[in-house]
Design a protein around this motif. Structure first.
Motif, mmCIF file in Angstrom:
data_model
loop_
_atom_site.group_PDB
_atom_site.id
_atom_site.type_symbol
_atom_site.label_atom_id
_atom_site.label_comp_id
_atom_site.label_asym_id
_atom_site.label_seq_id
_atom_site.Cartn_x
_atom_site.Cartn_y
_atom_site.Cartn_z
ATOM 1 N N SER A 1 0.823 -1.203 0.000
ATOM 2 C CA SER A 1 0.000 0.000 0.000
ATOM 3 C C SER A 1 0.861 1.258 0.000
ATOM 4 O O SER A 1 0.628 2.194 -0.775
ATOM 5 C CB SER A 1 -0.925 -0.006 1.224
ATOM 6 N N LEU A 2 1.881 1.289 0.885
ATOM 7 C CA LEU A 2 2.769 2.455 0.942
ATOM 8 C C LEU A 2 3.512 2.654 -0.374
ATOM 9 O O LEU A 2 3.678 3.778 -0.846
ATOM 10 C CB LEU A 2 3.761 2.292 2.095
ATOM 11 N N GLY B 1 -1.848 4.660 3.560
ATOM 12 C CA GLY B 1 -2.701 3.503 3.805
ATOM 13 C C GLY B 1 -2.045 2.410 4.618
ATOM 14 O O GLY B 1 -2.724 1.572 5.194
ATOM 15 N N GLY B 2 -0.715 2.411 4.693
ATOM 16 C CA GLY B 2 -0.025 1.368 5.445
ATOM 17 C C GLY B 2 -0.359 1.392 6.918
ATOM 18 O O GLY B 2 -0.629 0.353 7.535
ATOM 19 N N SER B 3 -0.388 2.588 7.499
ATOM 20 C CA SER B 3 -0.691 2.692 8.928
ATOM 21 C C SER B 3 -2.163 2.422 9.216
ATOM 22 O O SER B 3 -2.518 1.966 10.305
ATOM 23 C CB SER B 3 -0.303 4.080 9.438
ATOM 24 N N LEU C 1 4.228 2.959 14.607
ATOM 25 C CA LEU C 1 5.186 4.011 14.270
ATOM 26 C C LEU C 1 6.481 3.414 13.732
ATOM 27 O O LEU C 1 7.056 3.907 12.756
ATOM 28 C CB LEU C 1 5.473 4.878 15.504
ATOM 29 N N PHE C 2 6.952 2.335 14.377
ATOM 30 C CA PHE C 2 8.199 1.711 13.942
ATOM 31 C C PHE C 2 8.033 1.004 12.603
ATOM 32 O O PHE C 2 8.830 1.198 11.681
ATOM 33 C CB PHE C 2 8.672 0.705 14.998
ATOM 34 N N ILE C 3 7.000 0.170 12.503
ATOM 35 C CA ILE C 3 6.789 -0.632 11.289
ATOM 36 C C ILE C 3 6.570 0.262 10.079
ATOM 37 O O ILE C 3 7.222 0.107 9.031
ATOM 38 C CB ILE C 3 5.597 -1.590 11.479
ATOM 39 N N VAL C 4 5.659 1.221 10.223
ATOM 40 C CA VAL C 4 5.348 2.115 9.097
ATOM 41 C C VAL C 4 6.521 3.041 8.808
ATOM 42 O O VAL C 4 6.857 3.290 7.646
ATOM 43 C CB VAL C 4 4.068 2.924 9.403
#
Length: 261
Positions: free
Chosen positions: A15-16, A22-24, A47-50
Motif C-alpha cells: 500500500s505504501l 494507507g499502510g498505517s 510508528l516503527f513498522i510504518v
C-alpha cells in the motif's frame, strides 16, 4: 491468526509503495485483531513498522526523482512538533479506564480503536475522490502545508497513523504535485515523523518486543519493494479509490465490532 497477520503485513508495504499511504491504516488493526497487541502499544509498534517501511520506500523514490524536499520540510517540521507533544504529554495522561458519566466508563483501548475507525472512514473519502495536479514550485502554499502537517502530527502521535491519506491530498492540492511525486514525498514525511515518534516512546521507557517488530517490518519492507515496482507498471491514482473502498469497509467493521459486538 498470526499466520494471517504476517501475510497481511505484506500489504502494509504494498500500500505504501503504490499509493504513498494507507499502510498505517492497516497496521494498527492487524496488530490488534490478528496479533492481539494492546491498542495503545499497537500505536507505538505502528510508528516503527510504518516508519521503517516508509523510509525504505523513500530511498527508492528519491533515486527515481519523485521526492520534493522543499514541500517535505514545510510539512514535516510542524507535524513532528505536534507528534512529540501528543506522545510525550497527552497520551501518557489518558487513563486505562475513561469515565464518561458516573455510571458509564469505557476502556482506553476501545476509544483508540473507535477513533481509528472513524479516521479510516474519513480517510476513505480522500482516497476515493480522484484529483489530478501538476507540480509547480512557485505554487506551493507553505502555510497550508504547515497547518495540515500539524494536524497529521496530532493524528500520528495519538493513533500511530502515518497520515498518508491526508499528506497525499495536501501535496496534490497545495504543492500541485503529480501523483508519483506526492507518493515519494509522502513516504519521506511518514518515515521521518514515525521513526522519531517511535524514538520518543523508546526514551519514555515503553517496553517492546523488538524481534516481533523487526519480523513485521521485514515483511512490510518486502511489500514496499513490491509496491514500488508495481507503481512503475500501474497507475497509483487508479488504485487509490479501490483501496479507499476497502478502508471504508474496514472502518465500518471496526466501529461495529467495538461498539455493538
Amino acid at each position: 491468526m498470526e499466520v494471517l497477520g504476517y501475510f497481511a503485513s505484506l500489504f502494509i508495504g504494498i500500500s505504501l509503495g503504490l499509493i504513498g499511504g494507507g499502510g498505517s491504516i492497516l497496521t494498527v488493526p492487524i496488530l490488534v485483531y490478528l496479533f492481539n497487541v494492546n491498542p495503545k502499544l499497537a500505536t507505538t509498534y505502528s510508528l516503527f513498522i510504518v516508519g521503517l517501511t516508509a523510509a525504505f520506500g523513500a530511498i527508492r523514490h528519491y533515486k527515481m526523482g519523485n521526492i520534493k524536499v522543499k514541500s517535505a520540510v514545510y510539512f514535516a517540521i510542524p507535524s513532528l512538533i505536534t507528534l512529540l507533544l501528543v506522545r510525550k504529554i497527552v497520551l501518557l495522561r489518558i487513563p486505562e479506564i475513561i469515565t464518561i458519566t458516573e455510571n458509564y466508563s469505557v476502556k482506553r483501548g476501545m476509544v483508540i480503536m473507535v477513533l481509528f475507525a472513524i479516521l479510516m472512514v474519513l480517510a476513505s473519502y480522500s482516497m476515493i475522490r480522484t484529483q489530478k495536479s501538476i507540480f509547480n514550485e512557485n505554487q506551493i502554499k507553505p502555510l497550508h502545508l504547515m497547518f495540515i502537517g500539524a494536524a497529521v502530527g496530532i493524528i500520528t502521535g495519538f493513533l500511530g497513523a502515518g497520515g498518508g491519506f491526508l499528506i497525499i491530498p495536501a501535496l496534490l492540492f497545495f504543492a500541485k504535485m503529480q501523483m508519483k511525486q506526492a507518493v515519494g514525498t509522502s513516504l519521506l514525511i511518514i518515515g521521518f515523523n514515525s521513526l522519531l515518534g517511535f524514538l520518543g516512546d523508546v526514551i519514555n521507557g515503553v517496553e517492546m518486543d523488538y524481534i516481533f517488530l523487526l519480523s513485521i517490518a521485514f515483511i512490510a519492507g518486502i511489500g514496499i519493494f513490491i509496491g514500488t515496482f508495481l507503481s512503475k507498471k500501474m497507475d497509483g491514482a487508479q488504485l487509490k479509490p479501490i483501496f479507499g473502498w476497502f478502508v471504508l469497509v474496514m472502518g465500518i467493521y471496526i466501529i461495529a465490532k467495538e461498539l455493538f459486538l
